[in-house]
Enzyme design. Structure first.
Site, PDB file in Angstrom:
ATOM      1  N   SER A  65       0.871  -4.305  32.302  1.00  0.00           N
ATOM      2  CA  SER A  65       2.277  -4.722  32.233  1.00  0.00           C
ATOM      3  C   SER A  65       2.374  -6.121  31.632  1.00  0.00           C
ATOM      4  CB  SER A  65       2.891  -4.721  33.632  1.00  0.00           C
ATOM      5  OG  SER A  65       2.919  -3.431  34.157  1.00  0.00           O
ATOM      6  N   HIS A  83       0.250   3.504  33.855  1.00  0.00           N
ATOM      7  CA  HIS A  83       0.729   3.859  35.199  1.00  0.00           C
ATOM      8  C   HIS A  83       1.115   5.341  35.249  1.00  0.00           C
ATOM      9  CE1 HIS A  83       2.098  -0.586  35.506  1.00  0.00           C
ATOM     10  NE2 HIS A  83       1.080  -0.447  36.331  1.00  0.00           N
ATOM     11  N   LYS A  94       6.805 -14.081  43.042  1.00  0.00           N
ATOM     12  CA  LYS A  94       6.749 -13.921  41.588  1.00  0.00           C
ATOM     13  C   LYS A  94       8.141 -13.893  40.977  1.00  0.00           C
ATOM     14  CE  LYS A  94       2.575 -11.161  40.681  1.00  0.00           C
ATOM     15  NZ  LYS A  94       2.165  -9.810  40.263  1.00  0.00           N
ATOM     16  N   ARG A 135      -9.238   0.250  35.350  1.00  0.00           N
ATOM     17  CA  ARG A 135      -9.359   0.436  33.898  1.00  0.00           C
ATOM     18  C   ARG A 135     -10.742   0.064  33.404  1.00  0.00           C
ATOM     19  NH1 ARG A 135      -4.247  -3.313  33.312  1.00  0.00           N
ATOM     20  NH2 ARG A 135      -5.548  -4.232  34.914  1.00  0.00           N
TER      21      ARG A 135
HETATM   22  O1  PNS Z   1       0.111  -3.995  40.551  1.00  0.00           O
HETATM   23  P1  PNS Z   1      -0.323  -5.146  41.403  1.00  0.00           P
HETATM   24  O2  PNS Z   1       0.657  -6.278  41.266  1.00  0.00           O
HETATM   25  O3  PNS Z   1      -1.753  -5.549  41.150  1.00  0.00           O
HETATM   26  O4  PNS Z   1      -0.231  -4.632  42.937  1.00  0.00           O
HETATM   27  C1  PNS Z   1      -0.688  -5.412  43.993  1.00  0.00           C
HETATM   28  C2  PNS Z   1      -0.275  -4.805  45.348  1.00  0.00           C
HETATM   29  C3  PNS Z   1       1.214  -4.601  45.415  1.00  0.00           C
HETATM   30  C4  PNS Z   1      -0.962  -3.468  45.525  1.00  0.00           C
HETATM   31  C5  PNS Z   1      -0.760  -5.789  46.467  1.00  0.00           C
HETATM   32  O5  PNS Z   1      -0.329  -7.077  46.157  1.00  0.00           O
HETATM   33  C6  PNS Z   1      -0.255  -5.425  47.855  1.00  0.00           C
HETATM   34  O6  PNS Z   1      -0.594  -4.414  48.395  1.00  0.00           O
HETATM   35  N1  PNS Z   1       0.608  -6.295  48.432  1.00  0.00           N
HETATM   36  C7  PNS Z   1       1.193  -6.083  49.739  1.00  0.00           C
HETATM   37  C8  PNS Z   1       0.734  -7.127  50.746  1.00  0.00           C
HETATM   38  C9  PNS Z   1      -0.561  -6.723  51.397  1.00  0.00           C
HETATM   39  O7  PNS Z   1      -0.666  -5.701  52.048  1.00  0.00           O
HETATM   40  N2  PNS Z   1      -1.581  -7.567  51.216  1.00  0.00           N
HETATM   41  C10 PNS Z   1      -2.909  -7.331  51.756  1.00  0.00           C
HETATM   42  C11 PNS Z   1      -3.744  -6.453  50.825  1.00  0.00           C
HETATM   43  S1  PNS Z   1      -5.258  -7.200  50.488  1.00  0.00           S
END
Ligand code: PNS
Length: 160
Positions: free
Chosen positions: A130, A19, A43, A92
């Site tokens: 993570s 990150h 979560k 990645r």
């Molecule tokens: O690091 P992660 O957990 O893969 O991040 C995922 C994240 C936070 C980027 C994604 O879950 C998100 O943007 N959630 C917010 C809700 C949202 O906007 N959902 C629609 C996007 S498809």
């Protein structure tokens, strides 16, 4: 002059060196980078939201144009509130692509003016996540070099 604000969203449970690598690249490319931690009620994270924000704030101190924030709800709505025009995400390996493509396309459908920009971390971090860091730490393995020293300390305190 045009100033570009980008959002780097994620769970950051905890922030890893992968990150950080992306934050460094993003901080160079954009005028302002907001590292936004998702407030996810579904979560059960290892680190609380406050702990994750504290760690991120500590490790991003070297970059004055990087800010740490928390968001809930739709990412596109948050981006609009923060006047950001870019979402930054890391890829990645090919295995990340499908999920990232789906998210980028859905966000584009919701808000066509918001661009998702993908960056690749250094190859040394291409296997790092993570989830893997949490698992190694919880099973008593070494996480040195995978996370910043401040996070390493917190992981040790958390699992012992
Ligand atoms: O690091 P992660 O957990 O893969 O991040 C995922 C994240 C936070 C980027 C994604 O879950 C998100 O943007 N959630 C917010 C809700 C949202 O906007 N959902 C629609 C996007 S498809």
């Amino acid at each position: 002059m045009k100033s570009i604000t980008a959002i780097y969203p994620g769970s950051f449970d905890p922030v890893t060196n992968g990150h950080l690598d992306l934050i460094e690249r993003g901080a160079k490319m954009f005028d302002r980078l907001i590292v936004a931690v998702l407030r996810n009620l579904d979560k059960a994270p290892l680190f609380s939201l406050d702990e994750r924000v504290e760690m991120l704030t500590e490790v991003t101190r070297p970059w004055p144009n990087v800010e740490v924030d928390v968001f809930g709800g739709l990412l596109v709505d948050y981006a609009q509130r923060r006047k950001a025009s870019v979402i930054l995400r890391g890829i990645r390996a090919v295995s990340d692509y499908e999920y990232e493509l789906q998210m980028a396309m859905m966000n584009r459908k919701l808000e066509p003016n918001l661009e998702t920009v993908f960056m690749m971390p250094a190859v040394a971090y291409s296997y790092l996540s993570s989830r893997v860091v949490r698992e190694i730490a919880q099973l008593g393995g070494p996480v040195q070099g995978l996370v910043p020293p401040a996070v390493e300390q917190r992981l040790r305190a958390k699992v012992f």
